[in-house]
Design a protein around this motif. Sequence first.
Motif, mmCIF file in Angstrom:
data_model
loop_
_atom_site.group_PDB
_atom_site.id
_atom_site.type_symbol
_atom_site.label_atom_id
_atom_site.label_comp_id
_atom_site.label_asym_id
_atom_site.label_seq_id
_atom_site.Cartn_x
_atom_site.Cartn_y
_atom_site.Cartn_z
ATOM 1 N N LEU A 661 -15.756 -8.348 -24.156
ATOM 2 C CA LEU A 661 -16.808 -8.423 -23.134
ATOM 3 C C LEU A 661 -17.737 -7.242 -23.337
ATOM 4 O O LEU A 661 -17.343 -6.086 -23.118
ATOM 5 N N THR A 662 -18.954 -7.529 -23.765
ATOM 6 C CA THR A 662 -19.911 -6.467 -24.083
ATOM 7 C C THR A 662 -21.031 -6.446 -23.059
ATOM 8 O O THR A 662 -21.593 -7.498 -22.712
ATOM 9 N N GLN A 663 -21.351 -5.240 -22.579
ATOM 10 C CA GLN A 663 -22.536 -5.001 -21.754
ATOM 11 C C GLN A 663 -23.405 -4.031 -22.536
ATOM 12 O O GLN A 663 -23.179 -2.820 -22.524
ATOM 13 N N PRO A 664 -24.456 -4.517 -23.253
ATOM 14 C CA PRO A 664 -25.182 -3.669 -24.199
ATOM 15 C C PRO A 664 -26.349 -2.890 -23.603
ATOM 16 O O PRO A 664 -26.858 -1.969 -24.249
ATOM 17 N N ARG A 665 -26.810 -3.247 -22.415
ATOM 18 C CA ARG A 665 -28.021 -2.621 -21.864
ATOM 19 C C ARG A 665 -27.683 -1.201 -21.387
ATOM 20 O O ARG A 665 -26.764 -1.008 -20.598
ATOM 21 N N CYS A 666 -28.488 -0.212 -21.805
ATOM 22 C CA CYS A 666 -28.024 1.172 -21.604
ATOM 23 C C CYS A 666 -29.160 2.178 -21.455
ATOM 24 O O CYS A 666 -29.060 3.308 -21.926
ATOM 25 N N THR A 667 -30.239 1.823 -20.798
ATOM 26 C CA THR A 667 -31.333 2.777 -20.603
ATOM 27 C C THR A 667 -31.161 3.619 -19.339
ATOM 28 O O THR A 667 -31.909 4.559 -19.119
ATOM 29 N N SER A 668 -30.183 3.270 -18.500
ATOM 30 C CA SER A 668 -29.962 3.983 -17.243
ATOM 31 C C SER A 668 -28.466 4.104 -16.995
ATOM 32 O O SER A 668 -27.705 3.199 -17.353
ATOM 33 N N PRO A 669 -28.023 5.179 -16.351
ATOM 34 C CA PRO A 669 -26.583 5.307 -16.046
ATOM 35 C C PRO A 669 -26.103 4.307 -15.016
ATOM 36 O O PRO A 669 -24.889 4.145 -14.839
ATOM 37 N N PHE A 670 -27.035 3.623 -14.334
ATOM 38 C CA PHE A 670 -26.652 2.722 -13.249
ATOM 39 C C PHE A 670 -26.596 1.258 -13.681
ATOM 40 O O PHE A 670 -26.363 0.378 -12.859
ATOM 41 N N GLN A 671 -26.828 0.995 -14.956
ATOM 42 C CA GLN A 671 -26.730 -0.377 -15.443
ATOM 43 C C GLN A 671 -25.271 -0.760 -15.638
ATOM 44 O O GLN A 671 -24.456 0.066 -16.052
ATOM 45 N N GLY A 672 -24.957 -2.009 -15.352
ATOM 46 C CA GLY A 672 -23.589 -2.442 -15.574
ATOM 47 C C GLY A 672 -23.216 -3.647 -14.743
ATOM 48 O O GLY A 672 -24.036 -4.240 -14.039
ATOM 49 N N LEU A 673 -21.946 -3.995 -14.841
ATOM 50 C CA LEU A 673 -21.373 -5.162 -14.187
ATOM 51 C C LEU A 673 -20.172 -4.754 -13.351
ATOM 52 O O LEU A 673 -19.451 -3.815 -13.693
ATOM 53 N N MET A 674 -19.956 -5.469 -12.271
ATOM 54 C CA MET A 674 -18.676 -5.444 -11.573
ATOM 55 C C MET A 674 -18.099 -6.857 -11.654
ATOM 56 O O MET A 674 -18.792 -7.829 -11.349
ATOM 57 N N TYR A 675 -16.857 -6.942 -12.077
ATOM 58 C CA TYR A 675 -16.202 -8.233 -12.155
ATOM 59 C C TYR A 675 -15.487 -8.529 -10.837
ATOM 60 O O TYR A 675 -14.940 -7.634 -10.187
ATOM 61 N N ASP A 676 -15.485 -9.783 -10.487
ATOM 62 C CA ASP A 676 -14.695 -10.255 -9.355
ATOM 63 C C ASP A 676 -13.350 -10.779 -9.835
ATOM 64 O O ASP A 676 -12.294 -10.376 -9.345
ATOM 65 N N TYR A 677 -13.388 -11.629 -10.879
ATOM 66 C CA TYR A 677 -12.173 -12.335 -11.293
ATOM 67 C C TYR A 677 -12.438 -12.975 -12.640
ATOM 68 O O TYR A 677 -13.553 -13.469 -12.900
ATOM 69 N N ILE A 678 -11.426 -12.944 -13.515
ATOM 70 C CA ILE A 678 -11.537 -13.571 -14.838
ATOM 71 C C ILE A 678 -10.288 -14.420 -15.050
ATOM 72 O O ILE A 678 -9.161 -13.978 -14.767
ATOM 73 N N ARG A 679 -10.487 -15.634 -15.563
ATOM 74 C CA ARG A 679 -9.358 -16.543 -15.797
ATOM 75 C C ARG A 679 -9.587 -17.343 -17.072
ATOM 76 O O ARG A 679 -10.700 -17.824 -17.315
ATOM 77 N N LEU A 680 -8.519 -17.496 -17.839
ATOM 78 C CA LEU A 680 -8.545 -18.384 -19.000
ATOM 79 C C LEU A 680 -7.685 -19.601 -18.700
ATOM 80 O O LEU A 680 -6.518 -19.460 -18.298
ATOM 81 N N GLU A 681 -8.277 -20.791 -18.895
ATOM 82 C CA GLU A 681 -7.567 -22.049 -18.672
ATOM 83 C C GLU A 681 -7.400 -22.779 -20.000
ATOM 84 O O GLU A 681 -8.306 -22.768 -20.844
ATOM 85 N N GLU A 682 -6.243 -23.409 -20.167
ATOM 86 C CA GLU A 682 -6.091 -24.271 -21.338
ATOM 87 C C GLU A 682 -6.675 -25.638 -21.027
ATOM 88 O O GLU A 682 -7.150 -25.906 -19.925
#
Length: 689
Positions: A661-682
């Motif tokens: 999982l890549t978050q490449p944007r990086c011009t500010s220290p406040f850029q980013g993501l917060m995850y709620d939930y991740i699931r893999l289903e077959e």
Amino acid sequence: MWKRLHSFAGSLRDFGGCTRHNNGASSSCQNPGGGDLDRGQRASRVNKGGPAMPFQAVRLYIQDHHVVMDNGIVQVTLSKPAGIVTGIRYDGIDNLLEVLNRETNRGYWDLHWNPPGGQGIFDVISGTSFRVVVENDEQVELSFTRMWDSSLEGKYIPLNIDKRFILLRGSSGFYSYAIYEHLQEWPGFDIGETRITFKLRKDKFQYMAIADNRQRLMPLPDDRLPGRCQALAYPEAVMLVNPKLPELAGEVDDKYQYSCENKDNQVHGWICFKPPVGFWQITPSDEFRTAGPLKQNLTSHVGPTTLAMFHSSHYAGKDLVLSISPGEPWKKVFGPVFIYLNSASNGEDPLFLWEDAKVQMMAEVQSWPYSFPASEDFQKSEERGSVYGRLLVKDRNISDDYILASGAYVGLAPPGDVGSWQTECKDYQFWTRADENGYFSIKNTRTGDYNLYAWVPGFLGDYRWDAIMNIISGCDMDMGDLVYEPPRDGPTLWEIGIPDRSAAEFYIPGPDPKFMNNLYANHPDRFRQYGLWGRYADLYPDTDLVYTVGLSDYRKDWFFAQVVRRKDDDTHVGTTWQIKFKLDKVDRNSSYKLRVAIASATLAELQVRVNDAKAQRPLFTSGLIGRDNAIARHGIHGLYRLYNVNIPGARLVEGENTIFLTQPRCTSPFQGLMYDYIRLEERNSLRDP
């Protein structure tokens, strides 16, 4: 003994050159709008050692440039015709508002707007016309209006604005609401924020309370001046260096540390210790607030300032700018909200004023919708309708039976797409929580067209009942059983987190000791500490987070936000997190589903790669998303987003696999993501009968 409605101390001051209005002569204690006032606005005054005294009739005094409402408990002075609250006299204090400020900077309605494509304009809404709407012994209601015409284009927002103020007999406080109206032939505009602001006396009000576990002695506004503080990463945040209260030295002050979700933002305010007096802003309903129950807004902060927020783009960005187009008629009633004042006798604990304010808040909530506002645009209870039913969840991979949607959020909002309620900001919304059996009841809904929306803690996604519902006066609509089928292709192979639209369950580090707010030491809301974005580089100075399914614990090993990493030269780089997992077998001819629920995004991008970190093209990219700014503003969520990523079986292998999982944007220290939930289903192995 509490003086929840404290008698007015002292005789009315001599109002030279003013006219006293007292046209009503009724002595009954009936609400002019129909209904007894014995529901929170009125209470018996306790006289120790003597009989209860009757409440004084409401009086109105009109001067050349001011108008005064007085009920013997509280006296409210407003400028005329501007409708700015210049004075609030209560319990022997001549003015609770900051007397050192100009009259226009004490208690006012304001908004921040711009013409389409134009610069933002901050507008303290000043009326140009004044009239008395209701005046009798039981109630005074005043109107301060500003009407728009084409000669004002570019100077004022193209709205007719009618601000109302109400004082009732026996009420220890006053009400305010406003009607905003845009006519079809007028030009368009955008509103980023509208609210009521009160600025209290800094020599009196220094203790703030916004929740049982969120109250404290606050810095003075002078402590934020140059020489007494150190500026931090943005203007709202400072470190107190030389505060007037030495025990606050070294702490961080930032108004966003005191934000609150709409559903919890019902009462907040300030306590004066000498004399013991409380000033409280009570919001009895969320129906006129924008963006639903999870929308975060400012409350009270250093000033001392108290806000009644109706609309803002905080924690959402441009997705929550209220845009009215040319040719689009629009009208909305904001409020009423209640400004409640209480007091204690000397020797009583002033902090119990907060407990009393909560009791008053509950009385106001139970009284909604009020029967006394005079405007026909504010619908009374008999003009409204109700909806009830039960919500069930159908997920055959969990249970063959229907699952009770316990604690579900169920609401009526204007017709739109699934989940559109969280960015809806023009009209009204009505929300409730389902009980443990999934039953819900939404009462006192304004007439109009709605969709029914819901989401269920513990389950992914959003529910919408597709049919448009027309609420009419007096209706009591039984929806029966509604069934939500959350996104699901097959059994869960693994999951990270809890699907609750928040990142609160993940690892939240302690702050850098230099950046403490002591209120949040050992507090459930530890995410409200300043500077937590910088702690990622402390924990992962050279390599990024790696999470191993079956070994790692998301409560300890999943950082609450995928932020950028600060380098030694103060630049930043994007980050790539890894999820490692084993598969005993893989169907290479099938596909698997990766579900990624995002709790917040700020100028970010989510890229997904599978088993090849250097693949030039990711399997999935969200593109640039989000302006929530929750990382900088100490939130634990912003707007909810759900991405469903198909992973071809040919991309997976039997044995060890890695999702990047890549978050490449990086011009500010406040850029980013917060995850709620991740699931893999077959692949799906179940079929409905």
